[in-house]
Every structure is written in C-alpha cells, then in structure tokens.
Scaffold this motif. Structure first.
Motif, PDB file in Angstrom:
ATOM      1  N   GLU A 101      37.596  17.961  60.602  1.00  0.00           N
ATOM      2  CA  GLU A 101      38.645  17.004  60.213  1.00  0.00           C
ATOM      3  C   GLU A 101      40.007  17.390  60.773  1.00  0.00           C
ATOM      4  O   GLU A 101      40.866  16.536  60.956  1.00  0.00           O
ATOM      5  N   ASP A 102      40.220  18.658  61.033  1.00  0.00           N
ATOM      6  CA  ASP A 102      41.480  19.122  61.616  1.00  0.00           C
ATOM      7  C   ASP A 102      41.369  19.201  63.135  1.00  0.00           C
ATOM      8  O   ASP A 102      41.803  20.165  63.763  1.00  0.00           O
ATOM      9  N   PHE A 103      40.791  18.169  63.733  1.00  0.00           N
ATOM     10  CA  PHE A 103      40.526  18.177  65.176  1.00  0.00           C
ATOM     11  C   PHE A 103      41.786  18.293  66.016  1.00  0.00           C
ATOM     12  O   PHE A 103      41.730  18.662  67.178  1.00  0.00           O
ATOM     13  N   ARG A 104      42.933  17.961  65.458  1.00  0.00           N
ATOM     14  CA  ARG A 104      44.195  18.079  66.220  1.00  0.00           C
ATOM     15  C   ARG A 104      44.659  19.525  66.358  1.00  0.00           C
ATOM     16  O   ARG A 104      45.543  19.815  67.135  1.00  0.00           O
ATOM     17  N   SER A 118      41.514  22.230  73.746  1.00  0.00           N
ATOM     18  CA  SER A 118      40.401  21.283  73.810  1.00  0.00           C
ATOM     19  C   SER A 118      39.086  21.878  73.301  1.00  0.00           C
ATOM     20  O   SER A 118      38.041  21.248  73.411  1.00  0.00           O
ATOM     21  N   ARG A 119      39.119  23.076  72.754  1.00  0.00           N
ATOM     22  CA  ARG A 119      37.905  23.736  72.270  1.00  0.00           C
ATOM     23  C   ARG A 119      38.167  24.401  70.916  1.00  0.00           C
ATOM     24  O   ARG A 119      39.291  24.810  70.626  1.00  0.00           O
ATOM     25  N   VAL A 120      37.115  24.521  70.139  1.00  0.00           N
ATOM     26  CA  VAL A 120      37.143  25.321  68.920  1.00  0.00           C
ATOM     27  C   VAL A 120      36.219  26.499  69.175  1.00  0.00           C
ATOM     28  O   VAL A 120      35.054  26.323  69.520  1.00  0.00           O
ATOM     29  N   PRO A 166      36.493  19.733  69.590  1.00  0.00           N
ATOM     30  CA  PRO A 166      36.979  19.340  68.276  1.00  0.00           C
ATOM     31  C   PRO A 166      36.488  17.935  67.925  1.00  0.00           C
ATOM     32  O   PRO A 166      36.109  17.159  68.797  1.00  0.00           O
ATOM     33  N   GLY A 167      36.480  17.611  66.660  1.00  0.00           N
ATOM     34  CA  GLY A 167      36.095  16.261  66.252  1.00  0.00           C
ATOM     35  C   GLY A 167      34.606  16.097  66.115  1.00  0.00           C
ATOM     36  O   GLY A 167      33.963  16.770  65.319  1.00  0.00           O
TER      37      GLY A 167
END
Length: 129
Positions: free
Chosen positions: A55-58, A82-84, A109-110
């Motif tokens: 949910e915190d993709f930003r 652009s990556r987690v 993310p996302g």
C-alpha cells in the motif's frame, strides 16, 4: 536465489484451535541450501506487513522490519525507487548456535508486492497438515 515457504503444520496438533503454526523456509542458491523451521502465532502478521508495504508503493524512508515469534525468521524492507528490496533472515534455531543466513529478493512496488502479500496470506490461512 530461491526462497520457498512450505510444510505448514500446527505446532500443537493435540490442542483444538491451536493458533501456533510451524512452517519451513528453504533458501537455495548455487553455493548453499539453508532450511529453518519457523514458529508463528497466526503468522505473526507477516501477510499484513507485506500488505502494508504494498500500500505504501510510493515509498518510505529507512528500513521497515518484521520478525517471527521466536526470531527464526526476520524481514527487512527498503524502498529503493522503482524496487522494494526484501532481506529475509534465517536464524539459528538454538540459542547456542551463532549463525544466520540472508537472502534478498527484489519486487516492483504496488501490484507485485500485493501479489506477494496475497500469496503469503493464502499460505498462512491454509488448513495445516
């Protein structure tokens, strides 16, 4: 690197409605294969932790951390544009042992993180053997 969660089981099958769950985590790469039994209380919120990251993709600052009940599995999450990056820690099952193994996975993310959270939720909610 392959990271596999499998063999979900009740920790105390003789106790009706026991919320404790055990499962294996296997990390395999060219140089090593490490396996740890993880004990959790209803999954210790691992699926929820992953869902929050999705949910915190930003993005967020610093590392977010999670650990299992007996600290045999840890997770550190860093948002890197652009990556987690998820660093999974597998730790010695006995206090006298002093080893740990880390494996890092990267996810978009996302939606990619939502899929991972959903897969973990399905695994933890499955009817254990």
């Amino acid at each position: 690197m392959v990271l596999r969660f499998h063999q979900l089981a009740r920790s105390f099958p003789e106790i009706p409605h026991d919320p404790m769950r055990d499962f294996l985590v296997t990390a395999r790469c060219d140089a090593a294969c490490v396996e740890v039994t993880v004990r959790t209380w209803r999954g210790d919120g691992l699926d929820g932790f992953l869902a929050e990251l999705a949910e915190d993709f930003r993005g967020w600052n610093g590392a977010r951390n999670w650990r299992s009940l007996e600290r045999d599995l840890t997770l550190s999450a860093v948002h890197a544009g652009s990556r987690v990056r998820l660093t999974w820690g597998l730790h010695a099952p006995f206090p006298d042992d002093d080893w740990h193994f880390e494996a890092t996975t990267e996810h978009a993310p996302g939606e990619d993180m939502r899929r991972l959270a959903g897969e973990m939720r399905a695994f933890l909610d499955a009817d254990p053997a």
